[in-house]
Design a protein around this motif. Structure first.
Motif, mmCIF file in Angstrom:
data_model
loop_
_atom_site.group_PDB
_atom_site.id
_atom_site.type_symbol
_atom_site.label_atom_id
_atom_site.label_comp_id
_atom_site.label_asym_id
_atom_site.label_seq_id
_atom_site.Cartn_x
_atom_site.Cartn_y
_atom_site.Cartn_z
ATOM 1 N N ASN A 50 42.227 34.357 49.443
ATOM 2 C CA ASN A 50 43.391 34.764 48.631
ATOM 3 C C ASN A 50 44.687 34.594 49.552
ATOM 4 O O ASN A 50 44.460 34.396 50.789
ATOM 5 N N PHE A 51 45.561 34.635 48.746
ATOM 6 C CA PHE A 51 46.912 34.975 49.422
ATOM 7 C C PHE A 51 47.270 36.404 49.415
ATOM 8 O O PHE A 51 47.303 36.845 48.183
ATOM 9 N N MET A 52 47.963 37.204 50.322
ATOM 10 C CA MET A 52 48.174 38.572 50.044
ATOM 11 C C MET A 52 49.699 38.574 50.184
ATOM 12 O O MET A 52 50.574 38.024 51.262
ATOM 13 N N PHE A 53 50.445 39.541 49.271
ATOM 14 C CA PHE A 53 51.853 39.521 49.243
ATOM 15 C C PHE A 53 52.442 40.870 49.454
ATOM 16 O O PHE A 53 51.534 41.763 49.555
ATOM 17 N N PRO A 54 53.897 40.989 49.787
ATOM 18 C CA PRO A 54 54.112 42.431 50.083
ATOM 19 C C PRO A 54 53.837 43.289 48.939
ATOM 20 O O PRO A 54 53.829 43.230 47.706
ATOM 21 N N GLY A 55 53.329 44.708 49.201
ATOM 22 C CA GLY A 55 52.482 45.747 48.421
ATOM 23 C C GLY A 55 51.184 45.801 48.584
ATOM 24 O O GLY A 55 50.519 46.768 48.063
ATOM 25 N N ASP A 56 50.460 44.736 48.898
ATOM 26 C CA ASP A 56 48.940 44.676 48.968
ATOM 27 C C ASP A 56 48.726 45.488 50.023
ATOM 28 O O ASP A 56 49.122 45.701 51.067
ATOM 29 N N LEU A 57 47.291 46.389 49.778
ATOM 30 C CA LEU A 57 46.809 47.020 50.736
ATOM 31 C C LEU A 57 45.696 46.134 51.315
ATOM 32 O O LEU A 57 44.770 45.527 50.679
ATOM 33 N N TRP A 104 44.135 50.318 41.448
ATOM 34 C CA TRP A 104 44.776 49.560 40.531
ATOM 35 C C TRP A 104 45.039 48.160 41.190
ATOM 36 O O TRP A 104 44.639 47.113 41.013
ATOM 37 N N LEU A 105 45.409 48.526 42.720
ATOM 38 C CA LEU A 105 45.634 47.111 43.563
ATOM 39 C C LEU A 105 44.257 46.453 43.698
ATOM 40 O O LEU A 105 44.076 45.316 43.746
ATOM 41 N N ALA A 106 43.170 47.244 44.005
ATOM 42 C CA ALA A 106 42.155 46.757 44.267
ATOM 43 C C ALA A 106 41.353 45.794 43.088
ATOM 44 O O ALA A 106 40.625 45.026 43.209
ATOM 45 N N ALA A 107 41.550 46.382 41.656
ATOM 46 C CA ALA A 107 41.242 45.911 40.586
ATOM 47 C C ALA A 107 41.932 44.684 40.275
ATOM 48 O O ALA A 107 41.293 43.781 40.039
ATOM 49 N N LYS A 108 43.307 44.559 40.635
ATOM 50 C CA LYS A 108 44.067 43.342 40.369
ATOM 51 C C LYS A 108 43.489 42.215 41.249
ATOM 52 O O LYS A 108 43.580 40.960 41.047
ATOM 53 N N GLU A 109 43.324 42.582 42.600
ATOM 54 C CA GLU A 109 42.812 41.519 43.548
ATOM 55 C C GLU A 109 41.261 40.959 43.150
ATOM 56 O O GLU A 109 41.239 39.830 43.178
ATOM 57 N N GLU A 110 40.640 41.771 42.621
ATOM 58 C CA GLU A 110 39.468 41.316 41.913
ATOM 59 C C GLU A 110 39.640 40.484 40.651
ATOM 60 O O GLU A 110 38.878 39.277 40.543
ATOM 61 N N THR A 111 40.517 40.638 39.895
ATOM 62 C CA THR A 111 40.973 39.909 38.779
ATOM 63 C C THR A 111 41.361 38.435 39.353
ATOM 64 O O THR A 111 41.190 37.205 38.797
ATOM 65 N N ALA A 112 42.086 38.658 40.401
ATOM 66 C CA ALA A 112 42.814 37.339 41.052
ATOM 67 C C ALA A 112 41.601 36.347 41.716
ATOM 68 O O ALA A 112 41.682 35.203 41.327
ATOM 69 N N LEU A 113 40.535 37.212 42.077
ATOM 70 C CA LEU A 113 39.626 36.289 42.832
ATOM 71 C C LEU A 113 38.769 35.663 41.584
ATOM 72 O O LEU A 113 38.370 34.777 41.867
ATOM 73 N N GLU A 114 38.649 36.231 40.465
ATOM 74 C CA GLU A 114 37.954 35.868 39.314
ATOM 75 C C GLU A 114 38.466 34.667 38.813
ATOM 76 O O GLU A 114 37.846 33.493 38.720
ATOM 77 N N GLY A 115 40.005 34.460 39.016
ATOM 78 C CA GLY A 115 40.613 33.208 38.576
ATOM 79 C C GLY A 115 40.346 32.227 39.268
ATOM 80 O O GLY A 115 40.115 31.175 38.978
ATOM 81 N N ILE A 137 53.747 31.125 42.577
ATOM 82 C CA ILE A 137 55.042 31.537 42.078
ATOM 83 C C ILE A 137 55.050 32.742 41.321
ATOM 84 O O ILE A 137 55.978 33.709 41.559
ATOM 85 N N ASP A 138 54.119 33.156 40.373
ATOM 86 C CA ASP A 138 53.943 34.342 39.415
ATOM 87 C C ASP A 138 54.074 35.461 40.661
ATOM 88 O O ASP A 138 54.859 36.581 40.422
ATOM 89 N N ARG A 139 53.363 35.491 41.702
ATOM 90 C CA ARG A 139 53.038 36.815 42.475
ATOM 91 C C ARG A 139 54.316 36.734 43.382
ATOM 92 O O ARG A 139 54.803 37.974 43.714
#
Length: 217
Positions: A50-57, A104-115, A137-139
């Protein structure tokens, strides 16, 4: 957050924040920059996760009391806030609202990994590269690293694209040239441009409607 905070650190491009197999007693939030999370095999082959962007834990992706299962390095210069991992339980018990944001952030990362996993398993090379470009681009737009021109200045190499998407360098290069001819993705050494984000998202079956406002810790 200020009470929980234990300092700030800066990384130069290529610096390693967390080494795979090492133990750490810190958590981090990314304030500026972009990081790469990856795992490697003993023979040196690498999978970018994954790539991690500002705001990520950073630091909750592995079990608290076990060595890190991944490496995290700076793709570009980065600025992070540092926290003591041992204070985390008390912090979330006193701040349920922030605890919800962290979940919420942890769940979003899991969703990104699923994609990304779906790309590796089912999308063809053109769809994989397009999906990754649209996702980046979206992130970036959600963290003000890119604007509505759909241009993202990031020095992502073809080798890193291949490590993310499970493609050979030759196949990656061929795919990038084909996508540019088709007007879907223009991916240079230091810049990604998706001329028509809606068209590219539709081609890669990327659901942009799921990306809502993200909390910044």
């Amino acid at each position: 957050m200020q009470e929980f905070k234990a300092g700030e650190i800066r990384l130069d491009r290529g610096d390693v924040l967390i080494d795979e197999g090492a133990s750490y007693d810190r958590l981090y939030t990314l304030l500026e920059g972009v990081l790469i999370r990856s795992q490697s095999l003993e023979d040196g082959r690498r999978q970018i996760l994954n790539f991690m962007f500002p705001g990520d834990l950073i630091g909750l992706q592995g079990a608290f009391d076990e060595p890190s299962s991944h490496t995290i390095e700076a793709l570009i210069d980065a600025h992070l806030c540092r926290f003591k991992r041992g204070d985390f339980a008390g912090f979330v018990s006193k701040n349920p609202g922030l605890a919800y944001d962290i979940t919420w952030l942890a769940a979003k990362e899991e969703t990104a990994l699923e994609g990304h996993i779906l790309s590796l398993g089912q999308r063809n090379a053109r769809e994989r590269v397009t999906y990754l470009a649209v996702w980046l681009i979206d992130r970036a737009q959600s963290t003000c690293l890119a604007d509505e021109s759909n241009v993202l200045a990031l020095p992502i190499t073809q080798s890193q694209i291949a490590d993310m998407l499970g493609l050979s360098l030759v196949h990656t290069n061929r795919t990038l040239r084909q996508l540019q001819r088709e007007g879907l993705v223009e991916w240079k050494s230091r810049k990604i441009h998706v001329p028509d984000l809606a068209k590219a998202a539709d081609f890669a079956q990327f659901d942009r409607s799921r990306e809502k406002s993200r909390p910044f810790l």
